[in-house]
Enzyme design. Structure first.
Site, PDB file in Angstrom:
ATOM      1  N   ASP A   1       0.824  -1.440  -0.005  1.00  0.00           N
ATOM      2  CA  ASP A   1      -0.011  -0.165  -0.057  1.00  0.00           C
ATOM      3  C   ASP A   1       0.962   1.322  -0.149  1.00  0.00           C
ATOM      4  O   ASP A   1       0.994   2.443  -0.580  1.00  0.00           O
ATOM      5  CB  ASP A   1      -0.804  -0.200   1.410  1.00  0.00           C
TER       6      ASP A   1
ATOM      7  N   GLU B   1      -6.242   7.078  -0.472  1.00  0.00           N
ATOM      8  CA  GLU B   1      -6.066   6.340   0.612  1.00  0.00           C
ATOM      9  C   GLU B   1      -5.041   6.416   1.566  1.00  0.00           C
ATOM     10  O   GLU B   1      -5.537   6.576   2.833  1.00  0.00           O
ATOM     11  CB  GLU B   1      -6.279   5.210   0.294  1.00  0.00           C
TER      12      GLU B   1
ATOM     13  N   ASP C   1      -6.416   4.727  -5.204  1.00  0.00           N
ATOM     14  CA  ASP C   1      -6.347   4.207  -4.584  1.00  0.00           C
ATOM     15  C   ASP C   1      -5.826   3.156  -4.810  1.00  0.00           C
ATOM     16  O   ASP C   1      -5.193   2.514  -5.982  1.00  0.00           O
ATOM     17  CB  ASP C   1      -7.750   2.825  -4.532  1.00  0.00           C
TER      18      ASP C   1
ATOM     19  N   LEU D   1      -3.613   0.772  -3.679  1.00  0.00           N
ATOM     20  CA  LEU D   1      -4.077  -1.134  -4.001  1.00  0.00           C
ATOM     21  C   LEU D   1      -5.112  -0.760  -2.526  1.00  0.00           C
ATOM     22  O   LEU D   1      -5.623  -0.703  -2.067  1.00  0.00           O
ATOM     23  CB  LEU D   1      -3.110  -1.733  -2.575  1.00  0.00           C
ATOM     24  N   ASP D   2      -6.060  -2.226  -3.858  1.00  0.00           N
ATOM     25  CA  ASP D   2      -7.907  -1.812  -3.571  1.00  0.00           C
ATOM     26  C   ASP D   2      -7.669  -3.293  -3.202  1.00  0.00           C
ATOM     27  O   ASP D   2      -7.314  -4.389  -3.433  1.00  0.00           O
ATOM     28  CB  ASP D   2      -8.444  -1.495  -4.345  1.00  0.00           C
TER      29      ASP D   2
ATOM     30  N   THR E   1      -6.621  -5.254  -0.246  1.00  0.00           N
ATOM     31  CA  THR E   1      -5.684  -4.815   0.624  1.00  0.00           C
ATOM     32  C   THR E   1      -6.373  -6.434   1.286  1.00  0.00           C
ATOM     33  O   THR E   1      -4.814  -7.219   1.481  1.00  0.00           O
ATOM     34  CB  THR E   1      -5.360  -4.127   1.764  1.00  0.00           C
TER      35      THR E   1
ATOM     36  N   SER F   1     -19.602  -7.659  -1.781  1.00  0.00           N
ATOM     37  CA  SER F   1     -18.122  -8.233  -1.295  1.00  0.00           C
ATOM     38  C   SER F   1     -18.876  -9.389  -0.085  1.00  0.00           C
ATOM     39  O   SER F   1     -19.410  -9.222   0.236  1.00  0.00           O
ATOM     40  CB  SER F   1     -17.585  -6.750   0.507  1.00  0.00           C
TER      41      SER F   1
ATOM     42  N   HIS G   1     -20.361  -9.046   3.033  1.00  0.00           N
ATOM     43  CA  HIS G   1     -21.895  -8.436   2.431  1.00  0.00           C
ATOM     44  C   HIS G   1     -22.799  -9.674   2.092  1.00  0.00           C
ATOM     45  O   HIS G   1     -23.513  -9.187   2.261  1.00  0.00           O
ATOM     46  CB  HIS G   1     -21.962  -7.786   2.314  1.00  0.00           C
TER      47      HIS G   1
ATOM     48  N   GLY H   1     -12.609  -6.262  -3.241  1.00  0.00           N
ATOM     49  CA  GLY H   1     -11.888  -4.638  -4.484  1.00  0.00           C
ATOM     50  C   GLY H   1     -12.643  -4.406  -4.750  1.00  0.00           C
ATOM     51  O   GLY H   1     -13.589  -5.462  -6.147  1.00  0.00           O
TER      52      GLY H   1
ATOM     53  N   ASP I   1     -11.801   4.087  -3.328  1.00  0.00           N
ATOM     54  CA  ASP I   1     -12.644   3.075  -3.507  1.00  0.00           C
ATOM     55  C   ASP I   1     -13.254   2.783  -5.097  1.00  0.00           C
ATOM     56  O   ASP I   1     -13.337   1.687  -5.434  1.00  0.00           O
ATOM     57  CB  ASP I   1     -13.199   2.524  -2.934  1.00  0.00           C
TER      58      ASP I   1
END
Length: 293
Positions: free
Chosen positions: A45, A68, A108, A110-111, A113, A176, A179, A202, A234
């Site tokens: 990152d 970020e 961003d 590093l999306d 991580t 995600s 989620h 991501g 993001d």
């Protein structure tokens, strides 16, 4: 600006890949999300952020850049740009000039991580977005481990296309990983039991799932839904790419997302392309209630 954004995403991606392949991530927790999950920070990152930020800053010093990760002035470096424009951009882009003060760049470095630390490389991207007066107009999404880069400019051109076929009645919904259960129940109630839920990491990867990406390890989806707070770096690049191709990314209630002011988007999001976006929003009334938690 598009050319240096593409270069920045690729240069950041080189750092991300080098750190992962050297297996010296030095991962540490940098805090918790609103849902209570640990947010990870790695050397990937930080090095990607430094390379991307200073390349963009050297090329366009008057433009505001939001990232970020915090840029440590002790690590300041000059990353020169030779101002060369790749041929594919020259051929496809209709250039335009805008005042520097109207431009905000979101990066961003590093999306995904969390997935990066788990060595789930397919989900990892580096992204650059350019917003003009709060509207996303340039989006770059780069996959460091395959060197694939998608870019698009609203009313300008792109090197990526929408897929030709979608299933609006029983869509494949990408969400995600954390989620998936929350979205699955409502999605099946809304679209029917044949609805496919695709858990993924991501935001950049999830937007690419809606498009025609020539990558064997890129899943395909019809709709991208996120039901909680999400940071603008993001989603800005994906929003710009979708807008350029005629797609949509809005809050769950259909509001456009402004890329000025605060760095967070409170209202969740739903993204689609070549579908009736308004009809999708009307089908998902229950998800908005969870987006502010």
């Amino acid at each position: 600006l598009l050319a240096v954004s593409v270069l920045a995403a690729a240069r950041g991606g080189e750092e991300v890949k080098r750190v992962r392949e050297g297996n010296v991530l030095n991962a540490k927790a940098k805090g918790k999300t609103r849902e209570g999950a640990e947010e990870q920070l790695t050397t990937g990152d930080l090095l990607s952020n430094r390379r991307m930020f200073y390349l963009l800053k050297s090329a366009f010093p008057a433009v505001q850049i939001n990232s970020e990760e915090r840029v440590d002035t002790a690590d300041q470096e000059t990353v020169p740009w030779d101002r060369s424009i790749p041929e594919d951009i020259k051929q496809k882009i209709q250039p335009k000039e805008v005042p520097a003060e109207s431009v905000t760049v979101w990066i961003d470095p590093l999306d995904a991580t969390q997935e990066y630390t788990e060595d789930l490389r397919q989900y990892v991207t580096t992204m650059v977005c350019v917003a003009v007066n709060g509207k996303p107009v340039i989006g770059v999404i780069h996959k460091p481990f395959s060197s694939y880069t998608a870019w698009a400019m609203v009313d300008g051109g792109s090197n990526i296309k929408a897929r030709s076929s979608y299933n609006e009645k029983t869509p494949r919904i990408i969400v995600s990983r954390s989620h998936a259960g929350k979205v699955e129940q409502v999605a099946r109630q809304t679209f029917g039991n044949k609805t496919v839920i695709i858990p993924a990491g991501g935001a950049g990867y999830k937007v690419l799932a809606l498009l025609d990406v020539p990558e064997k390890n890129q899943e395909e989806a019809d709709v991208y839904i996120h039901v909680t707070y999400i940071k603008k770096w993001d989603i800005c690049a994906g929003n710009a790419v979708l807008r350029a191709l005629g797609g949509h990314m809005t809050t769950l209630t259909g509001e456009e997302i402004s890329y000025t002011g605060s760095d967070g988007n409170e209202g969740g999001l739903i993204a689609s392309i070549n579908m009736n976006h308004k009809a999708l929003i009307e089908k998902l009334p229950d998800l908005e209630k969870t987006s502010h938690k």
